[in-house]
Design an enzyme around this catalytic site. Structure first.
Site, PDB file in Angstrom:
ATOM      1  N   ARG A  27       0.670  -1.271  -0.058  1.00 53.98           N
ATOM      2  CA  ARG A  27       0.070  -0.037   0.235  1.00 53.98           C
ATOM      3  C   ARG A  27       0.715   1.369  -0.034  1.00 53.98           C
ATOM      4  O   ARG A  27       0.549   2.342   0.753  1.00 53.98           O
ATOM      5  CB  ARG A  27      -1.074   0.066   1.180  1.00 53.98           C
ATOM      6  CG  ARG A  27      -2.063  -1.008   1.256  1.00 53.98           C
ATOM      7  CD  ARG A  27      -3.191  -0.573   0.271  1.00 53.98           C
ATOM      8  NE  ARG A  27      -4.330  -1.676   0.351  1.00 53.98           N
ATOM      9  CZ  ARG A  27      -5.296  -1.553   1.153  1.00 53.98           C
ATOM     10  NH1 ARG A  27      -5.431  -0.797   1.888  1.00 53.98           N
ATOM     11  NH2 ARG A  27      -6.123  -2.663   0.951  1.00 53.98           N
ATOM     12  N   ARG A  31      -3.454   6.513   1.063  1.00 52.70           N
ATOM     13  CA  ARG A  31      -4.038   7.638   1.773  1.00 52.70           C
ATOM     14  C   ARG A  31      -3.215   8.200   2.813  1.00 52.70           C
ATOM     15  O   ARG A  31      -3.493   9.414   3.243  1.00 52.70           O
ATOM     16  CB  ARG A  31      -5.443   7.068   2.392  1.00 52.70           C
ATOM     17  CG  ARG A  31      -6.657   7.078   1.659  1.00 52.70           C
ATOM     18  CD  ARG A  31      -7.779   6.589   2.328  1.00 52.70           C
ATOM     19  NE  ARG A  31      -7.486   4.930   2.770  1.00 52.70           N
ATOM     20  CZ  ARG A  31      -8.366   4.196   3.069  1.00 52.70           C
ATOM     21  NH1 ARG A  31      -9.505   4.527   3.194  1.00 52.70           N
ATOM     22  NH2 ARG A  31      -8.247   2.835   3.476  1.00 52.70           N
ATOM     23  N   ARG A  40      -7.177  11.694  -5.120  1.00 49.27           N
ATOM     24  CA  ARG A  40      -8.327  10.769  -5.140  1.00 49.27           C
ATOM     25  C   ARG A  40      -9.455  11.541  -4.894  1.00 49.27           C
ATOM     26  O   ARG A  40     -10.722  11.115  -5.427  1.00 49.27           O
ATOM     27  CB  ARG A  40      -8.105   9.907  -3.768  1.00 49.27           C
ATOM     28  CG  ARG A  40      -9.136   9.282  -2.863  1.00 49.27           C
ATOM     29  CD  ARG A  40      -9.425   8.021  -3.636  1.00 49.27           C
ATOM     30  NE  ARG A  40     -10.476   7.232  -2.869  1.00 49.27           N
ATOM     31  CZ  ARG A  40     -11.537   7.503  -2.726  1.00 49.27           C
ATOM     32  NH1 ARG A  40     -12.190   8.389  -3.095  1.00 49.27           N
ATOM     33  NH2 ARG A  40     -12.479   6.866  -1.735  1.00 49.27           N
ATOM     34  N   ASP A  77      -6.752  -2.638  -7.371  1.00 47.71           N
ATOM     35  CA  ASP A  77      -7.091  -3.435  -6.243  1.00 47.71           C
ATOM     36  C   ASP A  77      -7.512  -4.875  -6.848  1.00 47.71           C
ATOM     37  O   ASP A  77      -7.504  -5.093  -7.685  1.00 47.71           O
ATOM     38  CB  ASP A  77      -8.465  -2.537  -5.644  1.00 47.71           C
ATOM     39  CG  ASP A  77      -8.888  -3.114  -4.344  1.00 47.71           C
ATOM     40  OD1 ASP A  77      -8.145  -2.434  -3.452  1.00 47.71           O
ATOM     41  OD2 ASP A  77      -9.548  -3.984  -4.146  1.00 47.71           O
ATOM     42  N   TYR A 154     -14.830 -11.803  -0.004  1.00 50.57           N
ATOM     43  CA  TYR A 154     -15.398 -10.666  -0.314  1.00 50.57           C
ATOM     44  C   TYR A 154     -16.613 -11.095  -1.182  1.00 50.57           C
ATOM     45  O   TYR A 154     -17.903 -10.378  -1.037  1.00 50.57           O
ATOM     46  CB  TYR A 154     -14.597  -9.673  -1.386  1.00 50.57           C
ATOM     47  CG  TYR A 154     -13.341  -8.811  -0.250  1.00 50.57           C
ATOM     48  CD1 TYR A 154     -13.936  -7.970   0.655  1.00 50.57           C
ATOM     49  CD2 TYR A 154     -12.115  -9.617  -0.141  1.00 50.57           C
ATOM     50  CE1 TYR A 154     -13.093  -7.469   1.244  1.00 50.57           C
ATOM     51  CE2 TYR A 154     -11.334  -8.939   0.472  1.00 50.57           C
ATOM     52  CZ  TYR A 154     -11.631  -7.896   1.453  1.00 50.57           C
ATOM     53  OH  TYR A 154     -10.814  -7.421   2.479  1.00 50.57           O
TER      54      TYR A 154
HETATM   55  O1  CP3 Z   1       0.049  -1.499  -2.513  1.00 47.53           O
HETATM   56  C1  CP3 Z   1      -0.086  -0.893  -3.344  1.00 47.53           C
HETATM   57  O2  CP3 Z   1       0.292   0.437  -3.021  1.00 47.53           O
HETATM   58  C2  CP3 Z   1      -1.002  -1.268  -4.339  1.00 47.53           C
HETATM   59  C3  CP3 Z   1      -2.285  -0.800  -4.231  1.00 47.53           C
HETATM   60  C4  CP3 Z   1      -3.186  -1.801  -3.646  1.00 47.53           C
HETATM   61  C5  CP3 Z   1      -4.363  -1.298  -3.088  1.00 47.53           C
HETATM   62  N1  CP3 Z   1      -5.232  -2.398  -2.567  1.00 47.53           N
HETATM   63  C6  CP3 Z   1      -5.109  -0.046  -2.964  1.00 47.53           C
HETATM   64  C7  CP3 Z   1      -6.283   0.558  -2.291  1.00 47.53           C
HETATM   65  C8  CP3 Z   1      -3.163  -3.005  -3.359  1.00 47.53           C
HETATM   66  C9  CP3 Z   1      -1.992  -4.233  -3.450  1.00 47.53           C
HETATM   67  C10 CP3 Z   1      -4.439  -3.575  -2.792  1.00 47.53           C
HETATM   68  C11 CP3 Z   1      -4.835  -4.921  -2.332  1.00 47.53           C
HETATM   69  C12 CP3 Z   1      -6.049  -5.025  -1.620  1.00 47.53           C
HETATM   70  N2  CP3 Z   1      -7.215  -4.687  -1.576  1.00 47.53           N
HETATM   71  C13 CP3 Z   1      -6.095  -6.290  -0.359  1.00 47.53           C
HETATM   72  C14 CP3 Z   1      -4.942  -7.039  -0.434  1.00 47.53           C
HETATM   73  C15 CP3 Z   1      -3.879  -6.496   0.601  1.00 47.53           C
HETATM   74  C16 CP3 Z   1      -4.367  -6.104   2.058  1.00 47.53           C
HETATM   75  O3  CP3 Z   1      -4.450  -5.106   2.380  1.00 47.53           O
HETATM   76  O4  CP3 Z   1      -4.379  -7.424   2.739  1.00 47.53           O
HETATM   77  C17 CP3 Z   1      -7.453  -6.131  -0.038  1.00 47.53           C
HETATM   78  C18 CP3 Z   1      -7.836  -7.148   0.956  1.00 47.53           C
HETATM   79  C19 CP3 Z   1      -8.006  -5.211  -0.911  1.00 47.53           C
HETATM   80  C20 CP3 Z   1      -9.634  -4.847  -0.643  1.00 47.53           C
HETATM   81  C21 CP3 Z   1      -9.894  -3.385  -0.251  1.00 47.53           C
HETATM   82  N3  CP3 Z   1      -9.436  -2.492  -1.159  1.00 47.53           N
HETATM   83  C22 CP3 Z   1      -9.989  -2.909   0.941  1.00 47.53           C
HETATM   84  C23 CP3 Z   1     -10.404  -3.749   2.303  1.00 47.53           C
HETATM   85  C24 CP3 Z   1      -9.845  -1.516   0.973  1.00 47.53           C
HETATM   86  C25 CP3 Z   1     -10.084  -0.748   2.307  1.00 47.53           C
HETATM   87  C26 CP3 Z   1     -11.236   0.006   2.281  1.00 47.53           C
HETATM   88  C27 CP3 Z   1     -11.298   1.128   3.282  1.00 47.53           C
HETATM   89  O5  CP3 Z   1     -11.943   2.147   2.820  1.00 47.53           O
HETATM   90  O6  CP3 Z   1     -10.360   1.172   4.094  1.00 47.53           O
HETATM   91  C28 CP3 Z   1      -9.710  -1.240  -0.185  1.00 47.53           C
HETATM   92  C29 CP3 Z   1      -9.506   0.332  -0.782  1.00 47.53           C
HETATM   93  C30 CP3 Z   1      -8.067   0.583  -1.342  1.00 47.53           C
HETATM   94  N4  CP3 Z   1      -7.376  -0.212  -2.155  1.00 47.53           N
HETATM   95  C31 CP3 Z   1      -7.494   1.776  -0.924  1.00 47.53           C
HETATM   96  C32 CP3 Z   1      -6.238   1.730  -1.638  1.00 47.53           C
HETATM   97  C33 CP3 Z   1      -5.356   2.920  -1.671  1.00 47.53           C
HETATM   98  C34 CP3 Z   1      -8.126   2.950  -0.349  1.00 47.53           C
HETATM   99  C35 CP3 Z   1      -9.154   3.683  -1.239  1.00 47.53           C
HETATM  100  C36 CP3 Z   1      -9.455   4.875  -0.851  1.00 47.53           C
HETATM  101  O7  CP3 Z   1      -8.618   5.825  -1.214  1.00 47.53           O
HETATM  102  O8  CP3 Z   1     -10.479   5.453  -0.344  1.00 47.53           O
END
Ligand code: CP3
Length: 354
Positions: A27, A31, A40, A77, A154
Site C-alpha cells: 500500500r 491515503r 483521489r 485493487d 468478499y
Molecule cells: O500496495 C499498493 O500500493 C498497491 C495498491 C493496492 C490497493 N489495494 C490500493 C487500495 C493493493 C495491492 C491492494 C490490495 C487489496 N485490496 C487487498 C489485499 C492486501 C491487504 O491489504 O491485505 C485487499 C484485502 C483489498 C480490498 C480493499 N481495497 C479494502 C479492504 C480496502 C479498504 C477500504 C477502506 O476504506 O479502508 C480497499 C481500498 C483501497 N485499496 C485503498 C487503496 C489505496 C483505499 C481507497 C481510498 O482511497 O479510499
C-alpha cells in the site's frame, strides 16, 4: 533484468545475492500521502481512480518521487476481478468494499463469467504499460491479484467481514460449489496475471489476506491448493528474466513450510512471526518478505531504527530477504517516518550481505 538500473528486489525475491536488502511497502501508494488524497478527491470513487490508467500511473509514481523504494507496485485493487464479473462493486466512504449482488448459491456461481483480461480488465493492462514507461527501467514493477479464497470471501460475504459466516457456511454445507467458485477464480486470476506480465509486470504478488481465518486442513484444501494451481500456470520468464512470484497469507506463520512447496519464489510474512523462525521453517526453498509491524511507523525515529535493526537481525546473514511491512501501511502514518525506515534499511542492511 539486465537493463534494469536497480534489480535488487528481483534478485532478493529469487534468493540471489544482493549488496543490500531491498525495500518496498504494501500500500505504498495510498491515503497516508497528501498527494494521493488530493488526486483521489479529484477522481471521485476509488474504482474510478483504478479505472483511469493515467491517474493510476500517476498514483503509482507518487511514493517513488518521495522515497528511494526498490520496487513499484501497480496501483489497483484485488477486487478488479469480481468487479469485472458484474457484481456491482462500490467503495463506501470509510466502510470498505460493498457488492450489490453477493454470490451465495450454486446458481450464482454457475452464472459467473471468467473475465477476459483484454476486455473488461483492459484498463489494468493499460496502467501496467504506462507505469513501465514512466519507470523507464529504474526499478521493477510488481503486478498483483487477490487469491481465489480471499476474492471469494468478499464475493460471498458481500463486504468486509468479521466472522466470515456466509463463506464458511457454504464451505461446511456445499463444499463442491465453493470449489467450483474457487476454480473459476483461479482460471480468471491465471489469465489476469499472465496478461499483466505480457503488458510489462516484472514480478507478481498474490494477496491471500484472509487465508489465515481457516483451519490448517481447510487452508490446504480451499486456499493453498488453488495458489499452487495458479503458480503452475503463470509465465515464469520473459526475455531471459525470471518473474518472481510472492504469496502472502496473513496470520499464516505456522503454515510457511507448506506454503514453501507451492512453487512460489518468496513468501510474505506478517509481524506475528519472527523471521528467524520463518527461515527455519522454509530453509532456502523460498525468499521471505516482511515483516515490520506497520504500527512501528507511529513510533519515534529512534524506535523505528531499532525495529528495522530487529527485523534485519531476525532474518540474519545472506540473501533472500525483501524488507517490507508485515501488512499495508496505515493511512494515519506521517510520510516522514517512511523515510526514516528506508534510510535505516539502506544504512544497516549491507552488513548482512558481505
Ligand atoms: O500496495 C499498493 O500500493 C498497491 C495498491 C493496492 C490497493 N489495494 C490500493 C487500495 C493493493 C495491492 C491492494 C490490495 C487489496 N485490496 C487487498 C489485499 C492486501 C491487504 O491489504 O491485505 C485487499 C484485502 C483489498 C480490498 C480493499 N481495497 C479494502 C479492504 C480496502 C479498504 C477500504 C477502506 O476504506 O479502508 C480497499 C481500498 C483501497 N485499496 C485503498 C487503496 C489505496 C483505499 C481507497 C481510498 O482511497 O479510499
Amino acid at each position: 533484468m539486465a537493463d534494469l538500473k536497480n534489480d535488487l528486489y528481483l534478485r532478493a525475491a529469487l534468493s540471489k545475492p544482493v549488496e543490500r536488502t531491498p525495500a518496498w511497502m504494501m500500500r505504498q501508494a495510498g491515503r497516508y500521502l497528501p498527494e494521493y488524497r488530493r488526486l483521489r478527491s479529484k477522481a471521485g470513487d476509488f474504482m474510478d481512480l483504478c479505472k483511469n490508467p493515467q491517474l493510476a500511473c500517476e498514483v503509482t509514481m507518487q511514493p517513488l518521487e518521495r522515497f528511494p523504494l526498490d520496487a513499484a507496485i501497480l496501483f489497483s485493487d484485488i477486487l478488479t476481478i469480481p468487479d469485472a464479473m458484474d457484481l456491482g462493486l462500490s467503495f463506501k466512504q470509510g466502510a470498505g468494499p460493498h457488492f450489490l449482488k453477493p454470490v451465495r448459491s450454486k446458481s450464482d456461481i454457475n452464472n459467473l463469467p471468467i473475465p477476459d483480461p483484454a476486455d473488461k480488465l483492459a484498463y489494468v493492462m493499460e496502467s501496467v504499460t504506462m507505469i513501465r514507461k514512466s519507470l523507464n527501467n529504474s526499478i521493477p514493477l510488481i503486478g498483483f491479484s487477490g487469491s481465489p479464497w480471499t476474492l471469494a470471501t468478499y464475493m460471498v460475504e458481500g463486504s468486509s467481514s468479521k466472522d466470515y459466516r456466509y463463506i464458511k457456511a457454504l464451505m461446511y454445507t456445499d463444499p463442491k460449489s465453493l470449489h467450483m467458485l474457487l476454480q473459476k477464480l483461479a482460471d480468471s486470476i491465471i489469465a489476469y496475471l499472465n496478461a499483466q506480465v505480457s503488458s510489462g509486470a516484472q514480478a507478481l504478488m498474490i494477496f491471500d489476506t484472509w487465508g489465515g481465518v481457516l483451519t490448517p486442513g481447510s487452508f490446504r484444501e480451499f486456499s493453498l491448493n488453488y495458489l499452487e494451481k495458479i503458480i503452475d500456470s503463470l509465465t515464469r520468464e520473459v526475455d531471459g528474466s525470471k518473474i518472481p512470484i510472492t504469496i502472502f497469507t496473513k496470520n499464516a506463520g505456522q503454515w510457511l513450510k507448506m506454503m514453501a512447496t507451492t512453487g512460489a519464489d518468496c513468501l510474505g510474512v506478517d509481524w506475528t512471526t519472527d523471521l528467524s523462525d520463518a527461515r527455519a521453517q522454509v530453509g532456502d526453498k523460498v525468499a521471505l518478505q516482511g515483516n515490520m509491524d506497520p504500527a512501528v511507523l507511529y513510533g519515534t525515529d529512534t524506535r523505528i531504527r531499532e525495529e528495522v535493526a530487529t527485523v534485519l537481525e531476525s532474518f540474519g546473514l545472506g540473501s533472500g530477504h525483501v524488507f517490507n511491512l508485515g501488512h499495508g501501511i496505515q493511512q494515519y502514518v506521517n510520510p516522514d517516518k517512511v523515510a526514516v525506515m528506508l534510510e535505516a534499511v539502506r544504512e544497516m542492511s549491507p552488513a548482512y550481505h558481505q
